[in-house]
Design a protein around this motif. Sequence first.
Motif, short mmCIF file in Angstrom:
data_model
loop_
_atom_site.label_atom_id
_atom_site.label_comp_id
_atom_site.label_asym_id
_atom_site.label_seq_id
_atom_site.Cartn_x
_atom_site.Cartn_y
_atom_site.Cartn_z
N ALA A 97 0.83 -1.21 0.00
CA ALA A 97 0.00 0.00 0.00
C ALA A 97 0.86 1.26 0.00
O ALA A 97 0.56 2.24 -0.71
CB ALA A 97 -0.92 0.00 1.22
N LEU A 98 1.94 1.23 0.78
CA LEU A 98 2.82 2.39 0.82
C LEU A 98 3.46 2.64 -0.55
O LEU A 98 3.48 3.78 -1.06
CB LEU A 98 3.90 2.17 1.88
N LEU A 99 3.97 1.58 -1.16
CA LEU A 99 4.60 1.72 -2.48
C LEU A 99 3.58 2.17 -3.53
O LEU A 99 3.86 3.03 -4.39
CB LEU A 99 5.24 0.39 -2.89
N PHE A 100 2.38 1.58 -3.48
CA PHE A 100 1.33 1.89 -4.46
C PHE A 100 0.90 3.35 -4.34
O PHE A 100 0.77 4.07 -5.35
CB PHE A 100 0.15 0.95 -4.22
N PHE A 101 0.70 3.82 -3.11
CA PHE A 101 0.26 5.20 -2.89
C PHE A 101 1.33 6.19 -3.34
O PHE A 101 1.03 7.20 -3.99
CB PHE A 101 -0.08 5.39 -1.42
N VAL A 102 2.58 5.90 -3.00
CA VAL A 102 3.67 6.78 -3.42
C VAL A 102 3.76 6.84 -4.95
O VAL A 102 3.98 7.92 -5.54
CB VAL A 102 5.02 6.31 -2.82
N ALA A 103 3.57 5.71 -5.62
CA ALA A 103 3.63 5.67 -7.09
C ALA A 103 2.52 6.52 -7.70
O ALA A 103 2.75 7.27 -8.68
CB ALA A 103 3.53 4.23 -7.57
N LEU A 104 1.31 6.44 -7.16
CA LEU A 104 0.21 7.25 -7.70
C LEU A 104 0.48 8.74 -7.51
O LEU A 104 0.16 9.57 -8.38
CB LEU A 104 -1.10 6.85 -7.03
N LEU A 105 1.04 9.11 -6.35
CA LEU A 105 1.37 10.51 -6.11
C LEU A 105 2.45 11.00 -7.08
O LEU A 105 2.44 12.15 -7.52
CB LEU A 105 1.85 10.70 -4.67
N TYR A 106 3.37 10.13 -7.41
CA TYR A 106 4.49 10.51 -8.27
C TYR A 106 4.06 10.66 -9.73
O TYR A 106 4.38 11.65 -10.40
CB TYR A 106 5.61 9.48 -8.13
N PHE A 107 3.32 9.65 -10.23
CA PHE A 107 2.99 9.65 -11.66
C PHE A 107 1.82 10.59 -12.01
O PHE A 107 1.75 11.11 -13.12
CB PHE A 107 2.69 8.23 -12.13
N LYS A 108 0.88 10.77 -11.10
CA LYS A 108 -0.27 11.67 -11.34
C LYS A 108 -0.95 11.39 -12.67
O LYS A 108 -1.11 12.27 -13.53
CB LYS A 108 0.19 13.13 -11.28
N TRP A 109 -1.34 10.12 -12.87
CA TRP A 109 -1.98 9.72 -14.12
C TRP A 109 -3.37 10.35 -14.28
O TRP A 109 -4.12 10.48 -13.29
CB TRP A 109 -2.08 8.20 -14.18
N ASP A 110 -3.71 10.67 -15.51
CA ASP A 110 -5.04 11.22 -15.78
C ASP A 110 -6.11 10.18 -15.51
O ASP A 110 -5.97 9.00 -15.87
CB ASP A 110 -5.13 11.68 -17.25
N VAL A 112 -7.04 9.04 -12.68
CA VAL A 112 -6.75 8.18 -11.53
C VAL A 112 -6.76 9.03 -10.25
O VAL A 112 -5.81 9.79 -9.99
CB VAL A 112 -5.38 7.48 -11.68
N PRO A 113 -7.81 8.95 -9.43
CA PRO A 113 -7.85 9.72 -8.18
C PRO A 113 -6.75 9.24 -7.22
O PRO A 113 -6.43 8.05 -7.14
CB PRO A 113 -9.24 9.40 -7.61
N ARG A 114 -6.18 10.21 -6.48
CA ARG A 114 -5.13 9.84 -5.55
C ARG A 114 -5.65 8.95 -4.42
O ARG A 114 -4.93 8.09 -3.89
CB ARG A 114 -4.48 11.10 -4.95
N THR A 115 -6.90 9.11 -4.05
CA THR A 115 -7.48 8.30 -2.97
C THR A 115 -7.58 6.82 -3.34
O THR A 115 -7.82 5.97 -2.49
CB THR A 115 -8.87 8.81 -2.60
N LEU A 116 -7.42 6.52 -4.62
CA LEU A 116 -7.40 5.12 -5.04
C LEU A 116 -6.25 4.37 -4.34
O LEU A 116 -6.35 3.17 -4.09
CB LEU A 116 -7.22 5.04 -6.56
N GLY A 117 -5.18 5.12 -4.00
CA GLY A 117 -4.04 4.50 -3.30
C GLY A 117 -4.37 4.05 -1.89
O GLY A 117 -3.61 3.29 -1.29
N LEU A 118 -5.49 4.53 -1.34
CA LEU A 118 -5.93 4.07 -0.02
C LEU A 118 -7.00 2.98 -0.13
O LEU A 118 -7.00 2.01 0.62
CB LEU A 118 -6.46 5.25 0.79
N ILE A 119 -7.91 3.18 -1.09
CA ILE A 119 -9.05 2.26 -1.19
C ILE A 119 -8.61 0.89 -1.71
O ILE A 119 -9.00 -0.15 -1.17
CB ILE A 119 -10.13 2.86 -2.11
N GLN A 120 -7.81 0.89 -2.77
CA GLN A 120 -7.45 -0.39 -3.41
C GLN A 120 -6.68 -1.33 -2.47
O GLN A 120 -6.99 -2.54 -2.41
CB GLN A 120 -6.66 -0.12 -4.69
N PRO A 121 -5.66 -0.85 -1.70
CA PRO A 121 -4.98 -1.78 -0.79
C PRO A 121 -5.90 -2.38 0.28
O PRO A 121 -5.74 -3.55 0.66
CB PRO A 121 -3.90 -0.90 -0.15
#
Length: 655
Positions: A97-110, A112-121
């Motif tokens: 979860a930590l790695l996944f959330f950091v990756a979403l914050l870094y890449f900022k894909w169109d 893709v909500p940042r909160t997905l990094g909390l919900i998906q794990p």
Amino acid sequence: MFFTRVVATPLLGLPRPAKRVVVIALDLLLTLVSVWAAFYLRIDQTGLPHAQQPYVYLLAPLLAIPVFVRFGLYRAIFRYTGMAALATTAKAVAVYALLFFVALLYFKWDGVPRTLGLIQPLLLLLLVGISRSMARFWLAGWSSKAHHAAGRLLIYGAGEAGVETAAALAVSRQFVLLGFIDDDKSKAGRSINDVDIMAPDEVAEAVENMGVTDILLAMPALDRARRNEIIASLRELPVHVRTLPGMVNLASGRVTIQDFQELDVEDLLGRPPVPPDSTLLARNLAGKVVLVTGAGGSIGSELCRQILLEKPRQLVLVELSEFALYTIHHELEGLCSEHNLPMEVIPLLGSVGNFGRLKEIFNLYRPATVYHAAAYKHVPLVESNPSEGVFNNVFGTLNTARAAMESGTSHFVLVSTDKAVRPTNVMGATKRMAELVLQALAASPSLRFVSPDGSYSAEVQNRTVFAMVRFGNVLGSSGSVVPLFRKQLRDGGPLTVTHPEVTRYFMTIPEAAQLVLQAGAMAHGGDVFVLDMGSPLKIVDLARRMAQLSGLSLRDENNPDGDIEIRITGLRPGEKLYEELLIGDNPEPTAHQRIMKAHEDFVAWPELAPILAEIRQAATVNNEAVMKSIMKRLVHGYIPHTACPAKIPAQARAE
């Protein structure tokens, strides 16, 4: 049921690498499902991914699988998965979860909500945890059914040991757990993991209605009195009663099926063991050189174990059997290491019939305390080999005592037997003669020993305190009825008893060893100690008790369809119906409430020495009639067995 049979059986039969591939594939699917579910929950998206959302579907498994591998999730066996494995899964998902959330914050894909990094794990943890739990119960349950559990079990004790046992049973193929039993009335009617807890008065009805085959006592800290009450209440039920080991043995790890044991010999005895006095135990042992003859035997080995815990400076083991000596020496070295005891355990091969070897050993190690447990003790065998009984039991004792006196030993303790009292067999008569030897030596400040051929003599000053300890049968020793009955029970019977009225005093091996150690510490010279052993027990009652506690019914005239019979075989040569502990009357109490001192007549050394020379000569040529005649003259109450035992051809015997 059809789906379970079609899927579970092939899955359980796969090789381990193939099973790991199946689990990895499942986790890949769960990772993708959790990403889709996270999109749905966050932005209500149910269709195909768009914009840069596919990158998330690619990222999630590329992070999850390596992390799961690193945490060892694919080394676990699903059907044995427990709380520890689920905790490891949670840790692995947390790192992911930590790695996944950091990756979403870094890449900022169109898209893709940042909160997905909390919900998906969180969703992934839920799905993986559920998959592991379902696999555990599904596969373990199917495995148990497929292999037909061997027993239907109740666990007596709903405490920690009982719960751990239930957990072990959940992954075992051997038992189906039907319920708990507990003395605590507040627990009755409640349940543990959907397994009901019942009160003790409900057990009989449950056994009948539920088809119970086994009851396991899972109360390792219970006091002996209550334990005996429970066992007595279960004795009449058609169930196999077993137990878990004590708290000390359970402290090192979780309960497993392999911990199930037959009831202890203390349970069969039905009375509390004799409590030891720690001061008496240590008096002649702590910091001293201690020697034990017959160190590999049932009593000798237990003596060694208990002596070791009193921290002697050296423990010298003298044993004729190489294998027995190796076994006890290896065990004692392990005890030294386990208890961090910095002492030397010295294994020495030798026979008490060889005075030269004994003299060498005693002069080299100078033991302060000697426990003489070396003897031939099996009644029928000694009856058939009387000369060997005389040489080993009588002259082996004399040789050891003489070596002790010449080396300056302080205390010498003989392990004796109740069969020495008014004996009807050679074994008992030779043990009483061994007692007479020590009584005579104890009464003599100095003695002259003459060699068998009269070629030399030696004057010896006696500063050794001699004592003898008499006790009855020891449960569980080699040749005793308990191992015999257990073997006969495993073989399907019959249980063989020589006579329906044969009665014996019984004690446990640890009790016997403690008695020897404590009584020896109270000796002043020539003392004969006996134990207050309570009431004697009929051998046939012991056989019935063991059969009933094994869940077997007795086959007799009233129950011809029973499981096992007790067969009466007839008294063996030299066997008595009843044993006694005292020759005289009015035993004297001692400092230990369960140890008494007997007052026994004896023969002075000047009179005894020529009789010993006479019986030695008879034993050398294997003249059984003369040997028994001398023993009858010397041993009070000895009545030789009249039947003719198997003979061994007479042979000349060297010193």
